[in-house]
Write a protein that holds these residues in place. Sequence first.
Motif, PDB file in Angstrom:
ATOM      1  N   ALA A 190       9.646   0.953  -5.250  1.00 29.93           N
ATOM      2  CA  ALA A 190       8.791   2.136  -5.305  1.00 29.93           C
ATOM      3  C   ALA A 190       7.380   1.777  -5.763  1.00 29.93           C
ATOM      4  CB  ALA A 190       9.391   3.153  -6.269  1.00 29.93           C
ATOM      5  N   CYS A 191       6.438   2.682  -5.496  1.00 31.97           N
ATOM      6  CA  CYS A 191       5.055   2.510  -5.919  1.00 31.97           C
ATOM      7  C   CYS A 191       4.981   2.546  -7.444  1.00 31.97           C
ATOM      8  CB  CYS A 191       4.211   3.648  -5.328  1.00 31.97           C
ATOM      9  SG  CYS A 191       2.524   3.690  -5.959  1.00 31.97           S
ATOM     10  N   PRO A 192       4.326   1.518  -8.041  1.00 32.98           N
ATOM     11  CA  PRO A 192       4.243   1.481  -9.502  1.00 32.98           C
ATOM     12  C   PRO A 192       3.275   2.542 -10.050  1.00 32.98           C
ATOM     13  CG  PRO A 192       3.022  -0.347  -8.555  1.00 32.98           C
ATOM     14  CD  PRO A 192       3.708   0.353  -7.410  1.00 32.98           C
ATOM     15  N   LEU A 193       2.481   3.136  -9.167  1.00 28.33           N
ATOM     16  CA  LEU A 193       1.472   4.098  -9.609  1.00 28.33           C
ATOM     17  C   LEU A 193       2.002   5.529  -9.620  1.00 28.33           C
ATOM     18  CD1 LEU A 193      -1.428   2.559  -7.482  1.00 28.33           C
ATOM     19  CD2 LEU A 193      -0.961   2.142  -9.908  1.00 28.33           C
ATOM     20  N   CYS A 194       2.708   5.908  -8.559  1.00 28.46           N
ATOM     21  CA  CYS A 194       3.156   7.305  -8.480  1.00 28.46           C
ATOM     22  C   CYS A 194       4.659   7.426  -8.286  1.00 28.46           C
ATOM     23  CB  CYS A 194       2.419   8.039  -7.356  1.00 28.46           C
ATOM     24  SG  CYS A 194       2.932   7.529  -5.705  1.00 28.46           S
ATOM     25  N   GLY A 195       5.342   6.287  -8.059  1.00 28.13           N
ATOM     26  CA  GLY A 195       6.794   6.351  -7.923  1.00 28.13           C
ATOM     27  C   GLY A 195       7.291   6.632  -6.513  1.00 28.13           C
ATOM     28  N   SER A 196       6.356   6.756  -5.556  1.00 31.88           N
ATOM     29  CA  SER A 196       6.761   7.042  -4.182  1.00 31.88           C
ATOM     30  C   SER A 196       7.505   5.847  -3.577  1.00 31.88           C
ATOM     31  CB  SER A 196       5.531   7.356  -3.335  1.00 31.88           C
ATOM     32  OG  SER A 196       5.871   7.342  -1.964  1.00 31.88           O
ATOM     33  N   PHE A 197       8.448   6.146  -2.705  1.00 32.34           N
ATOM     34  CA  PHE A 197       9.182   5.072  -2.027  1.00 32.34           C
ATOM     35  C   PHE A 197       8.544   4.747  -0.681  1.00 32.34           C
ATOM     36  CE2 PHE A 197      12.294   6.779  -4.969  1.00 32.34           C
ATOM     37  CZ  PHE A 197      12.820   5.625  -5.512  1.00 32.34           C
ATOM     38  N   ARG A 257       0.860  -1.177   0.000  1.00 35.22           N
ATOM     39  CA  ARG A 257       0.000   0.000   0.000  1.00 35.22           C
ATOM     40  C   ARG A 257       0.897   1.228   0.000  1.00 35.22           C
ATOM     41  NH1 ARG A 257      -5.222   1.240   1.366  1.00 35.22           N
ATOM     42  NH2 ARG A 257      -5.619  -0.872   2.078  1.00 35.22           N
ATOM     43  N   CYS A 258       0.618   2.096  -0.954  1.00 39.07           N
ATOM     44  CA  CYS A 258       1.418   3.316  -1.066  1.00 39.07           C
ATOM     45  C   CYS A 258       0.922   4.348  -0.062  1.00 39.07           C
ATOM     46  CB  CYS A 258       1.319   3.868  -2.486  1.00 39.07           C
ATOM     47  SG  CYS A 258       2.214   5.412  -2.690  1.00 39.07           S
ATOM     48  N   GLN A 259       1.844   4.875   0.737  1.00 36.84           N
ATOM     49  CA  GLN A 259       1.471   5.849   1.760  1.00 36.84           C
ATOM     50  C   GLN A 259       1.256   7.235   1.154  1.00 36.84           C
ATOM     51  OE1 GLN A 259       1.273   4.539   5.252  1.00 36.84           O
ATOM     52  NE2 GLN A 259       1.176   2.908   3.730  1.00 36.84           N
ATOM     53  N   THR A 260       1.686   7.403  -0.093  1.00 35.58           N
ATOM     54  CA  THR A 260       1.567   8.714  -0.733  1.00 35.58           C
ATOM     55  C   THR A 260       0.260   8.852  -1.509  1.00 35.58           C
ATOM     56  OG1 THR A 260       3.969   8.833  -0.916  1.00 35.58           O
ATOM     57  CG2 THR A 260       2.693  10.348  -2.305  1.00 35.58           C
ATOM     58  N   CYS A 261      -0.017   7.871  -2.394  1.00 33.55           N
ATOM     59  CA  CYS A 261      -1.224   7.980  -3.214  1.00 33.55           C
ATOM     60  C   CYS A 261      -2.334   7.045  -2.754  1.00 33.55           C
ATOM     61  CB  CYS A 261      -0.888   7.747  -4.692  1.00 33.55           C
ATOM     62  SG  CYS A 261      -0.527   6.008  -5.076  1.00 33.55           S
ATOM     63  N   GLY A 262      -2.035   6.159  -1.801  1.00 37.83           N
ATOM     64  CA  GLY A 262      -3.070   5.268  -1.279  1.00 37.83           C
ATOM     65  C   GLY A 262      -3.345   4.063  -2.164  1.00 37.83           C
TER      66      GLY A 262
END
Length: 126
Positions: A89-96, A72-77
């Motif tokens: 990294a998140c495949p959706l927004c690139g957040s680590f 679960r991405c903490q940046t984009c959810g």
Amino acid sequence: MHELAITQAILSVVLEAAEAAGARRVTAVGLTVGALTSYVDDSIRFYFELLSKGTLAEGALLRIRREPGEGRCQTCGGTFLVEPPLLPACPLCGSFDIQIEGGNRCLVECIEVEDGDLHPGGEGYP
Ligand SMILES: [Zn+2]
């Protein structure tokens, strides 16, 4: 060889439950193994067969289900499946800033037992 330790833990859970239920024999054990653990199915089967000799669980069928990991991405959810090797990294927004929510455990899902006293003739048991 850490499958040896996990298999010992699995077997003790199985035997405790079977003895508590007064079972004579364990016929099958359903396991869930997370995709992010490094446990190898064949090694678990090998150790289970070895360790269960002479116990109620000797000859029990092991059904191993692989549980996928979820991130679960903490940046984009966003949520996404995670398979080893881990995505950095998140495949959706690139957040680590991602959190892993499943797939890193191993548990005994179900235990099937046979009790000759309760099921004489074994009707309904193929
Ligand atoms: Zn994201």
